[in-house]
Design a protein around this motif. Structure first.
Motif, PDB file in Angstrom:
ATOM      1  N   TYR A   1       0.899  -1.339  -0.017  1.00 26.80           N
ATOM      2  CA  TYR A   1      -0.092  -0.127  -0.231  1.00 26.80           C
ATOM      3  C   TYR A   1       1.015   1.149   0.042  1.00 26.80           C
ATOM      4  O   TYR A   1       1.834   1.397   0.797  1.00 26.80           O
ATOM      5  CB  TYR A   1      -0.888  -0.038   1.230  1.00 26.80           C
ATOM      6  CG  TYR A   1      -1.697   1.446   1.413  1.00 26.80           C
ATOM      7  CD1 TYR A   1      -1.326   2.219   2.624  1.00 26.80           C
ATOM      8  CD2 TYR A   1      -2.936   1.623   0.776  1.00 26.80           C
ATOM      9  CE1 TYR A   1      -1.926   3.414   2.613  1.00 26.80           C
ATOM     10  CE2 TYR A   1      -3.232   2.870   0.849  1.00 26.80           C
ATOM     11  CZ  TYR A   1      -2.882   3.803   2.054  1.00 26.80           C
ATOM     12  OH  TYR A   1      -3.472   4.868   1.971  1.00 26.80           O
ATOM     13  N   ASN A   2       0.697   2.146  -1.017  1.00 27.95           N
ATOM     14  CA  ASN A   2       1.295   3.478  -1.032  1.00 27.95           C
ATOM     15  C   ASN A   2       0.636   4.389   0.074  1.00 27.95           C
ATOM     16  O   ASN A   2      -0.578   4.937  -0.506  1.00 27.95           O
ATOM     17  CB  ASN A   2       1.826   3.863  -2.276  1.00 27.95           C
ATOM     18  CG  ASN A   2       2.700   3.028  -3.041  1.00 27.95           C
ATOM     19  OD1 ASN A   2       3.522   2.591  -2.381  1.00 27.95           O
ATOM     20  ND2 ASN A   2       2.267   2.776  -4.376  1.00 27.95           N
TER      21      ASN A   2
ATOM     22  N   ASP B   1      -2.458   6.619  -1.328  1.00 30.25           N
ATOM     23  CA  ASP B   1      -3.411   5.997  -2.149  1.00 30.25           C
ATOM     24  C   ASP B   1      -4.692   5.780  -1.788  1.00 30.25           C
ATOM     25  O   ASP B   1      -4.888   5.837  -0.399  1.00 30.25           O
ATOM     26  CB  ASP B   1      -3.101   4.752  -2.753  1.00 30.25           C
ATOM     27  CG  ASP B   1      -2.041   4.847  -3.580  1.00 30.25           C
ATOM     28  OD1 ASP B   1      -1.247   3.884  -3.880  1.00 30.25           O
ATOM     29  OD2 ASP B   1      -1.467   5.976  -4.146  1.00 30.25           O
TER      30      ASP B   1
ATOM     31  N   ARG C   1       9.438   3.656   3.906  1.00 28.64           N
ATOM     32  CA  ARG C   1       8.277   2.944   3.972  1.00 28.64           C
ATOM     33  C   ARG C   1       7.885   2.404   5.440  1.00 28.64           C
ATOM     34  O   ARG C   1       6.826   2.521   5.940  1.00 28.64           O
ATOM     35  CB  ARG C   1       7.934   2.096   2.870  1.00 28.64           C
ATOM     36  CG  ARG C   1       6.716   1.325   2.699  1.00 28.64           C
ATOM     37  CD  ARG C   1       5.542   2.344   2.227  1.00 28.64           C
ATOM     38  NE  ARG C   1       4.295   1.986   2.403  1.00 28.64           N
ATOM     39  CZ  ARG C   1       3.786   1.987   3.198  1.00 28.64           C
ATOM     40  NH1 ARG C   1       4.090   2.589   4.474  1.00 28.64           N
ATOM     41  NH2 ARG C   1       2.421   1.191   3.426  1.00 28.64           N
TER      42      ARG C   1
ATOM     43  N   GLN D   1       7.165   4.958   8.116  1.00 32.47           N
ATOM     44  CA  GLN D   1       5.754   5.421   8.065  1.00 32.47           C
ATOM     45  C   GLN D   1       4.853   4.614   8.703  1.00 32.47           C
ATOM     46  O   GLN D   1       4.167   5.137   9.526  1.00 32.47           O
ATOM     47  CB  GLN D   1       5.481   5.645   6.609  1.00 32.47           C
ATOM     48  CG  GLN D   1       5.880   6.854   5.706  1.00 32.47           C
ATOM     49  CD  GLN D   1       5.508   6.713   4.338  1.00 32.47           C
ATOM     50  OE1 GLN D   1       5.551   5.820   3.758  1.00 32.47           O
ATOM     51  NE2 GLN D   1       5.009   8.033   3.777  1.00 32.47           N
TER      52      GLN D   1
END
Lengths: 139, 131
Positions: free
Chosen positions: A116-117, A120, B15, B18
């Motif tokens: 998952y970005n 989005d 990533r 986050q």
């Protein structure tokens, strides 16, 4: 019961929005959109006042004639907005609070998904199932 | 070639940062300011990932912070002499991304660089961009 649930990114665009019926969907989208102003107001008020302003749960944002709108903001400034039916007066504050906690937990799971970005739209089936169960549950 | 590899490592760290910051800040009250966020990084995040807190946090109060870890976990298995000093930065790329990602998720754009002068002590410099 919750009739509409929305997840809004920190830049104020929707990551996820789901309503219980497909008619009147636009009305709910509009309600969520207008409630964002109230959310922003509460967030900026939080920045200035120093008294007990560490809560993530924002509480009742504003009542309309048929619906009540509740808000919750995370530390990463992602907002959850829930529109609930006014006719169901049995819905208490701490129940809404726990619904937001569940939403937050599911959102964290989506965030940690390496496919998952962030930014989005959310397409996760697990998230969908959780939201649907929340909308059905408090009937 | 090396640059691309380090860049990829940093991207992965970003990533992870986050997602991790999202999970760790679930219960914490909202942060008052930048310094609060950095303190969270030095304590909660560092303890979760490296089992210890950052040993020293310095700032010039103008957006630049220096995090010093005297016994950096990822370098602790390498010998303390000068032998591997050149290779050490490769082990820091992921962590730079981690810090950058966590800060980005909490609302701060930053650049993070790291250096090792004496093994196993590593220093991370964080510069918060002013928007």
């Amino acid at each position: 019961m919750a009739v509409c649930i929305a997840v809004i990114a920190k830049e104020n665009y929707p990551l996820y929005i789901q309503s219980i019926t497909t008619e009147n969907e636009l009305k709910f989208h509009y309600t969520v959109h207008t409630s964002l102003d109230v959310v922003d107001e509460k967030i900026s008020a939080m920045g200035k006042a120093l008294v007990d302003q560490r809560e993530l749960y924002l509480g009742l944002l504003y009542p309309t004639e048929d619906y009540k709108v509740y808000g919750y903001v995370t530390n990463s400034k992602v907002k959850f907005v829930m529109v609930a039916d006014s006719s169901n007066t049995a819905l208490r504050d701490n129940e809404i609070h726990s619904m937001f906690q569940k939403l937050h937990n599911s959102y964290i799971d989506v965030m940690c998904n390496p496919f998952y970005n962030p930014g989005d739209c959310i397409h996760s089936r697990a998230f969908d199932n959780m939201v649907t169960s929340m909308m059905m549950q408090v009937c | 070639e090396q640059e691309k590899g380090l860049g990829a490592l940093e991207g992965v760290g970003f990533r992870v940062g986050q997602g991790l910051s999202e999970r760790l800040t679930k219960e914490t009250p909202s942060f008052k300011d930048e310094l609060d966020v950095l303190k969270f990084l030095c304590k909660d995040l560092w303890v979760t990932v490296f089992k210890k807190q950052v040993d020293n946090l310095r700032t010039n109060h103008q957006g630049t912070y220096m995090l010093q870890d005297d016994h950096f976990l990822l370098l602790s298995q390498l010998s303390n002499g000068k032998q591997y000093l050149e290779e050490a930065p490769k082990f820091l790329a992921f962590t730079c991304g981690l810090v950058k990602g966590a800060l980005s998720n909490l609302g701060f754009d930053s650049t993070v660089t790291a250096e090792v002068l004496v093994m196993p002590c590593s220093k991370f410099q964080v510069v918060i961009q002013k928007s």
